[in-house]
Structure formats: C-alpha cells, structure tokens
Write a protein that holds these residues in place. Structure first.
Motif, PDB file in Angstrom:
ATOM      1  N   GLY A   1       0.009  10.145 -12.797  1.00 14.09           N
ATOM      2  CA  GLY A   1       0.289   9.074 -11.840  1.00 14.09           C
ATOM      3  C   GLY A   1      -0.879   8.786 -10.929  1.00 14.09           C
ATOM      4  O   GLY A   1      -1.184   7.617 -10.632  1.00 14.09           O
ATOM      5  N   SER A   2      -1.577   9.843 -10.480  1.00 14.03           N
ATOM      6  CA  SER A   2      -2.734   9.641  -9.611  1.00 14.03           C
ATOM      7  C   SER A   2      -3.859   8.934 -10.355  1.00 14.03           C
ATOM      8  O   SER A   2      -4.589   8.123  -9.767  1.00 14.03           O
ATOM      9  CB  SER A   2      -3.228  10.987  -9.059  1.00 14.03           C
ATOM     10  N   ALA A   3      -3.992   9.212 -11.657  1.00  9.60           N
ATOM     11  CA  ALA A   3      -5.008   8.523 -12.453  1.00  9.60           C
ATOM     12  C   ALA A   3      -4.705   7.029 -12.543  1.00  9.60           C
ATOM     13  O   ALA A   3      -5.605   6.182 -12.417  1.00  9.60           O
ATOM     14  CB  ALA A   3      -5.091   9.141 -13.846  1.00  9.60           C
ATOM     15  N   LEU A   4      -3.425   6.706 -12.740  1.00 11.23           N
ATOM     16  CA  LEU A   4      -3.044   5.292 -12.807  1.00 11.23           C
ATOM     17  C   LEU A   4      -3.228   4.600 -11.465  1.00 11.23           C
ATOM     18  O   LEU A   4      -3.685   3.444 -11.401  1.00 11.23           O
ATOM     19  CB  LEU A   4      -1.587   5.174 -13.270  1.00 11.23           C
ATOM     20  N   LEU A   5      -2.876   5.285 -10.393  1.00  9.35           N
ATOM     21  CA  LEU A   5      -3.012   4.676  -9.064  1.00  9.35           C
ATOM     22  C   LEU A   5      -4.459   4.586  -8.614  1.00  9.35           C
ATOM     23  O   LEU A   5      -4.761   3.881  -7.644  1.00  9.35           O
ATOM     24  CB  LEU A   5      -2.194   5.477  -8.044  1.00  9.35           C
ATOM     25  N   SER A   6      -5.348   5.306  -9.279  1.00 13.29           N
ATOM     26  CA  SER A   6      -6.773   5.230  -8.955  1.00 13.29           C
ATOM     27  C   SER A   6      -7.447   4.029  -9.607  1.00 13.29           C
ATOM     28  O   SER A   6      -8.586   3.695  -9.261  1.00 13.29           O
ATOM     29  CB  SER A   6      -7.490   6.513  -9.393  1.00 13.29           C
ATOM     30  N   LEU A   7      -6.764   3.380 -10.534  1.00 13.77           N
ATOM     31  CA  LEU A   7      -7.344   2.228 -11.225  1.00 13.77           C
ATOM     32  C   LEU A   7      -7.462   1.040 -10.279  1.00 13.77           C
ATOM     33  O   LEU A   7      -6.597   0.834  -9.415  1.00 13.77           O
ATOM     34  CB  LEU A   7      -6.483   1.844 -12.423  1.00 13.77           C
ATOM     35  N   PRO A   8      -8.495   0.242 -10.422  1.00 15.55           N
ATOM     36  CA  PRO A   8      -8.646  -0.948  -9.561  1.00 15.55           C
ATOM     37  C   PRO A   8      -7.460  -1.899  -9.648  1.00 15.55           C
ATOM     38  O   PRO A   8      -7.117  -2.567  -8.668  1.00 15.55           O
ATOM     39  CB  PRO A   8      -9.921  -1.600 -10.102  1.00 15.55           C
ATOM     40  N   VAL A   9      -6.806  -1.950 -10.820  1.00 19.09           N
ATOM     41  CA  VAL A   9      -5.680  -2.856 -10.988  1.00 19.09           C
ATOM     42  C   VAL A   9      -4.477  -2.420 -10.154  1.00 19.09           C
ATOM     43  O   VAL A   9      -3.547  -3.204  -9.930  1.00 19.09           O
ATOM     44  CB  VAL A   9      -5.291  -2.935 -12.484  1.00 19.09           C
ATOM     45  N   ALA A  10      -4.479  -1.180  -9.665  1.00 16.01           N
ATOM     46  CA  ALA A  10      -3.333  -0.670  -8.912  1.00 16.01           C
ATOM     47  C   ALA A  10      -3.393  -1.008  -7.436  1.00 16.01           C
ATOM     48  O   ALA A  10      -2.381  -0.882  -6.732  1.00 16.01           O
ATOM     49  CB  ALA A  10      -3.223   0.844  -9.083  1.00 16.01           C
ATOM     50  N   VAL A  11      -4.552  -1.415  -6.924  1.00 14.19           N
ATOM     51  CA  VAL A  11      -4.701  -1.690  -5.496  1.00 14.19           C
ATOM     52  C   VAL A  11      -5.063  -3.144  -5.276  1.00 14.19           C
ATOM     53  O   VAL A  11      -5.681  -3.790  -6.133  1.00 14.19           O
ATOM     54  CB  VAL A  11      -5.766  -0.772  -4.855  1.00 14.19           C
ATOM     55  N   GLU A  12      -4.656  -3.667  -4.135  1.00 16.08           N
ATOM     56  CA  GLU A  12      -4.983  -5.043  -3.786  1.00 16.08           C
ATOM     57  C   GLU A  12      -6.486  -5.194  -3.560  1.00 16.08           C
ATOM     58  O   GLU A  12      -7.198  -4.223  -3.255  1.00 16.08           O
ATOM     59  CB  GLU A  12      -4.233  -5.453  -2.514  1.00 16.08           C
TER      60      GLU A  12
ATOM     61  N   THR B   1       1.424  -3.580   1.068  1.00 20.17           N
ATOM     62  CA  THR B   1       0.154  -4.302   1.213  1.00 20.17           C
ATOM     63  C   THR B   1      -1.015  -3.624   0.521  1.00 20.17           C
ATOM     64  O   THR B   1      -2.025  -4.274   0.233  1.00 20.17           O
ATOM     65  CB  THR B   1      -0.184  -4.465   2.702  1.00 20.17           C
ATOM     66  N   HIS B   2      -0.918  -2.329   0.240  1.00 18.67           N
ATOM     67  CA  HIS B   2      -2.042  -1.623  -0.366  1.00 18.67           C
ATOM     68  C   HIS B   2      -1.997  -1.673  -1.887  1.00 18.67           C
ATOM     69  O   HIS B   2      -3.038  -1.819  -2.534  1.00 18.67           O
ATOM     70  CB  HIS B   2      -2.044  -0.160   0.093  1.00 18.67           C
ATOM     71  N   TRP B   3      -0.796  -1.554  -2.448  1.00 19.01           N
ATOM     72  CA  TRP B   3      -0.663  -1.475  -3.900  1.00 19.01           C
ATOM     73  C   TRP B   3      -0.254  -2.816  -4.489  1.00 19.01           C
ATOM     74  O   TRP B   3       0.504  -3.579  -3.881  1.00 19.01           O
ATOM     75  CB  TRP B   3       0.374  -0.420  -4.291  1.00 19.01           C
ATOM     76  N   THR B   4      -0.763  -3.096  -5.665  1.00 18.39           N
ATOM     77  CA  THR B   4      -0.374  -4.298  -6.390  1.00 18.39           C
ATOM     78  C   THR B   4       0.992  -4.088  -7.040  1.00 18.39           C
ATOM     79  O   THR B   4       1.603  -3.017  -6.925  1.00 18.39           O
ATOM     80  CB  THR B   4      -1.404  -4.617  -7.482  1.00 18.39           C
ATOM     81  N   PHE B   5       1.461  -5.119  -7.735  1.00 17.95           N
ATOM     82  CA  PHE B   5       2.724  -4.971  -8.458  1.00 17.95           C
ATOM     83  C   PHE B   5       2.631  -3.843  -9.478  1.00 17.95           C
ATOM     84  O   PHE B   5       3.583  -3.081  -9.672  1.00 17.95           O
ATOM     85  CB  PHE B   5       3.075  -6.289  -9.159  1.00 17.95           C
ATOM     86  N   PHE B   6       1.467  -3.709 -10.116  1.00 18.95           N
ATOM     87  CA  PHE B   6       1.266  -2.603 -11.059  1.00 18.95           C
ATOM     88  C   PHE B   6       1.373  -1.259 -10.341  1.00 18.95           C
ATOM     89  O   PHE B   6       2.040  -0.343 -10.834  1.00 18.95           O
ATOM     90  CB  PHE B   6      -0.112  -2.739 -11.725  1.00 18.95           C
TER      91      PHE B   6
ATOM     92  N   ALA C   1      15.990  -9.227  -7.028  1.00 19.83           N
ATOM     93  CA  ALA C   1      16.359  -8.196  -8.004  1.00 19.83           C
ATOM     94  C   ALA C   1      15.344  -7.058  -7.983  1.00 19.83           C
ATOM     95  O   ALA C   1      15.718  -5.879  -8.040  1.00 19.83           O
ATOM     96  CB  ALA C   1      16.456  -8.802  -9.403  1.00 19.83           C
ATOM     97  N   TYR C   2      14.064  -7.402  -7.903  1.00 17.02           N
ATOM     98  CA  TYR C   2      13.021  -6.374  -7.865  1.00 17.02           C
ATOM     99  C   TYR C   2      13.148  -5.511  -6.606  1.00 17.02           C
ATOM    100  O   TYR C   2      13.076  -4.281  -6.670  1.00 17.02           O
ATOM    101  CB  TYR C   2      11.649  -7.037  -7.908  1.00 17.02           C
ATOM    102  N   LEU C   3      13.356  -6.156  -5.469  1.00 18.95           N
ATOM    103  CA  LEU C   3      13.532  -5.407  -4.220  1.00 18.95           C
ATOM    104  C   LEU C   3      14.771  -4.519  -4.291  1.00 18.95           C
ATOM    105  O   LEU C   3      14.762  -3.369  -3.824  1.00 18.95           O
ATOM    106  CB  LEU C   3      13.657  -6.380  -3.042  1.00 18.95           C
ATOM    107  N   GLY C   4      15.847  -5.050  -4.861  1.00 19.80           N
ATOM    108  CA  GLY C   4      17.069  -4.258  -4.972  1.00 19.80           C
ATOM    109  C   GLY C   4      16.881  -3.040  -5.849  1.00 19.80           C
ATOM    110  O   GLY C   4      17.295  -1.925  -5.492  1.00 19.80           O
ATOM    111  N   ILE C   5      16.239  -3.213  -7.002  1.00 22.62           N
ATOM    112  CA  ILE C   5      16.024  -2.094  -7.926  1.00 22.62           C
ATOM    113  C   ILE C   5      15.099  -1.048  -7.310  1.00 22.62           C
ATOM    114  O   ILE C   5      15.386   0.154  -7.354  1.00 22.62           O
ATOM    115  CB  ILE C   5      15.455  -2.603  -9.264  1.00 22.62           C
TER     116      ILE C   5
ATOM    117  N   LEU D   1       9.200  -1.302   0.560  1.00 22.49           N
ATOM    118  CA  LEU D   1       8.235  -2.371   0.312  1.00 22.49           C
ATOM    119  C   LEU D   1       8.040  -3.262   1.528  1.00 22.49           C
ATOM    120  O   LEU D   1       7.672  -4.430   1.390  1.00 22.49           O
ATOM    121  CB  LEU D   1       8.690  -3.203  -0.896  1.00 22.49           C
ATOM    122  N   TRP D   2       8.305  -2.711   2.706  1.00 21.89           N
ATOM    123  CA  TRP D   2       7.991  -3.408   3.945  1.00 21.89           C
ATOM    124  C   TRP D   2       7.188  -2.464   4.843  1.00 21.89           C
ATOM    125  O   TRP D   2       7.430  -1.248   4.857  1.00 21.89           O
ATOM    126  CB  TRP D   2       9.267  -3.846   4.660  1.00 21.89           C
TER     127      TRP D   2
END
Length: 446
Positions: free
Chosen positions: A26-37, A67-72, A161-165, A179-180
C-alpha cells in the motif's frame, strides 16, 4: 518459552508477514505520483504512515485525505481499510474458533498437522459469515449516507454513492478516515449522518463470535455465551458512561458542545463516545476539548472494542475479566465468577498479561514521543493511546510529530493491531502440564 515459540511461531510470523506485506504494498502505491494531487508531497514516510494507518484501521493521518490524495490514492486507502478490517476480524474469529471449539487443543493440533487445516467446512462457513456481516452493515450504512448526501446536501448521485461507500467502510472497519478536512464536524447537527456512522462503528466493534451467537438465539439471552453477554453488556456500559461523561464535561464549552441545542449536545457526546471505541471520526474539534475529556477518551480508547472485532484496545472482555478478579478478591471469594460461570485461572492470567503488556507499550511509546516531539504529556499520551488502540482520534499534532514521531506511531499501530490478537492466541494455546508443584510461600503484597 520454547514450547510457546514452537506452537505459535509459524502462524504468528505468517500473520505479521501478511500485514507487513500489505502495508508495504500500500505504501508503494501511495508513493506513486498518480496517488497525490499536483503540487503535493509524495514522501515515503507519509505513504508508509498512511498505509499502516489504513491497514491497521486506525485513521491517524499526516495529510488531509481529501485534498492530498487523488481518487486513485483514496481508492487505495479504501481497499486497505477493507483488507485490514476484514482480515483482522477473520483471523481473530478463526483463532477464537480454534481455542474455544469442541475439540480439545491436542486433537486440533494433531488434525492441523495431518490435514493442514482446522476443519475446512467450519473455516469456510466462518469466513462466509464474516463477509456477510461486513457487506450487510456496510451496504446499509452506505445507502443511508448516500441518500442523505443526495437529498440534503445536493451531491450528485455518483459522488454521493462514493462518499457513502467510503465512509461506510471506514466506519464499520473502525478505520476513521474521512473525505472532509474537518472529518465529520460539518455534520454535527445531522443525526442522519452521525447515527449511521456511530452505529456502524459499534457494529464493527462487537466481533463476529457475537453475531454467530445472536443469529442462533437472539431471542433467548439465557442461551448466550458468556463472551456475548460480557461484550454486549460492557459495550452498553462504556457507551453510556462515555456519552454521559463527555456531554457533562463539554456541556458549556463554546468550542465544542456549548453552541448546540441540548439534544444535539447529547448526540455529539454519543458520537464521540462511540468513536473512542476505535472509530476515529469526530463531529467536534477534539483539540478544543477540555483536558478532562481527553483523559476520559484515553481510558475509553485503551479499553477499546470487543474481541475478534475490527476495533482495537485491550478489548472489553479483558477489561471485564480484570474487574471480576478485583471484585472476587475484595469479596474474599475463592473463585472468580460471572453469570454463574467460573473463570479459569489461566484466562485470568492471560487478561492480566495482555493488560500489563499494553500498559508497557503505551508507556514506552509515550516516553519516546516525549523525546522526539515538542508536545506536552496530555497531547502525546492521547496520540499514543489513539495509535496503540487503533482509534485515529487526534488533538491535532499528527502532522507535526516529525519523521521519528511518525515511525513511532506506525510501530504502535502495528503492535496495537497485531499484538493483542497474536499474544492472546499464544497464551491460549500455551498450555503445559507439570507433574510437580513447588512449595508455596507468600511474599508481602501492598
């Protein structure tokens, strides 16, 4: 000690290795540029901390999730929360089934050695049961939240739906991510958001063994197991006591409950009490609470939720057993009893061992955090217990503890998540017979 290591070394290593692998992945995935705004930092330490917090279903965050993480990045966190919550609940339920099953310990160990499993049918049914409970509670919570976000807050259906899930999974797994930027403080006056989240947290904190008993005989409390009675009873007591204490202390605080109507103050007090079980969300600013409220929260977070649940802490059954031991000693009774059932001495020692080792972990973590951070004891203790109890509440210092502080909290989250489970199994399985007893001598106590 060697027998203990032989009995649980391989399972414990497998459990720890699996969780560490998921955290590192998980940390490897979150370290990717696509994971952060765009423009946000993608450091390894923040990714590791966030991944550990999600897998350990804690909820402490060094960056604002929305605000820090993208949808990914948010999706990665969502998946890690689900894996962590479902995995620990399944693991603890399997261990509970092994320890308290009808077959004796020696028979089960022999069966495992011969067939490489503890009964495929039982395990499959148990895993299916955990999955059904998880999906049912999360789906119901998600539907209520999504409907509220659409009708009251004008969110598009897909976004609602996304917020609810996301928040349903976060609540039932007791993860605490939101997510706030202000967690749930914007919904402090909305019972249609606060109550479903609080109830989902409490549901996740009961544990599958309780649901298994209730499914068979929910109309006949006399047939409930002692574990079920203790878990439900202590849950009700701690929720009520926490709600009363928090509401009373914060009643006139203008920065928390003071500006609300009486009914909403009770709602906010109940929400905070439920979240201290390991939920981690907050509907009022925790940093503005009185120090007495922090202390009450510390105690509630340290006790935590039920065994074999998504919640953390030393567990309500451990706390209750220690209370029964004290009560029996004060009464001068030869046996420790509860509900016309005698508690084995071995179980009493297990509860005492888990509690004292947990106290030692919190004390060591607090000492280290006091050395590497500039914050005072009350805030540091709150943060340490929140990490060890996998709660996720914070007085607002998480992002400012530095690299050493983040690594310390990460270690505490892992120890708090895996330690009580593996240690409890180790103590339960560590049964030795001795053909002699040493002479008795009584040292002075007190």
């Amino acid at each position: 000690m060697r027998n203990l290591v032989r009995q649980i070394n391989t399972p414990s290593r497998a459990v720890v290795a699996a969780f560490l692998a998921v955290v590192l992945g998980g940390s490897a995935l979150l370290s990717l540029p696509v994971a952060v705004e765009a423009g946000q930092e993608a450091s390894w330490t923040s990714a590791l901390f966030t991944a550990a917090s999600a897998v350990c279903v804690t909820g402490l965050a060094v960056h604002d999730t929305a605000t820090h993480w993208t949808f990914f990045g948010e999706t990665v966190i969502l998946v890690l929360m689900q894996i962590g919550g479902f995995g620990i609940m399944t693991l603890a339920s399997i261990l509970a089934m092994v320890v308290s099953g009808k077959l004796g310990l020696r028979a089960r160990l022999n069966t495992q050695a011969e067939t490489k499993t503890f009964g495929h049918g039982d395990v499959r049914r148990m895993i299916a049961g955990v999955a059904k409970v998880t999906l049912a509670v999360e789906a119901a919570t998600a539907v209520v939240l999504a409907a509220r976000f659409v009708t009251e807050y004008g969110e598009p259906l897909g976004r609602a739906a996304y917020l609810g899930i996301f928040h349903a999974v976060s609540a039932f797994t007791n993860a605490g991510f939101a997510l706030w930027p202000d967690s749930m403080t914007r919904f402090v006056t909305d019972p249609w958001v606060c109550l479903p989240l609080a109830l989902a947290v409490v549901s996740g904190g009961l544990g599958f063994p309780v649901y298994a008993v209730l499914r068979q005989s929910w109309r006949r409390p006399s047939r409930w197991s002692l574990h079920t009675k203790i878990t439900l009873g202590m849950t009700a007591v701690l929720l009520s006591a926490g709600t009363t204490a928090v509401t009373a202390i914060e009643w006139g605080n203008p920065h928390t409950l003071g500006g609300l109507s009486p009914g909403l103050r009770v709602l906010a007090g109940f929400f905070h009490s439920a979240m201290t079980r390991s939920g981690g969300m907050n509907s009022v600013d925790v940093s503005q609470m009185n120090e007495n409220t922090w202390l009450v929260s510390d105690m509630l977070m340290f006790v935590g939720a039920g065994s074999a649940s998504t919640g953390g802490g030393i567990k309500v059954t451990t706390f209750a057993l220690l209370g029964y031991v004290i009560l029996a000693e004060l009464r001068g009774e030869p046996d420790v009893t509860s509900g016309r059932r005698r508690i084995p001495e071995q179980l009493q020692r297990q509860a005492l061992t888990i509690a004292l080792l947990s106290v030692a972990s919190v004390a060591a973590g607090t000492f280290i955090m006091m050395m590497v951070t500039p914050f005072k004891l009350d805030r540091v203790l709150f943060e340490v217990i929140s990490a060890f109890g996998t709660v996720g509440l914070s007085t607002g210092i998480t992002s400012d503890v530095g690299t050493a502080g983040r690594l310390t909290l990460t270690a505490l989250m892992l120890v708090g998540r895996l330690g009580p489970v593996t240690l409890g199994a180790a103590l339960a399985l560590h049964v030795q017979t001795r053909r002699f007893r040493y002479p008795e001598e009584r040292p002075l106590v007190g």
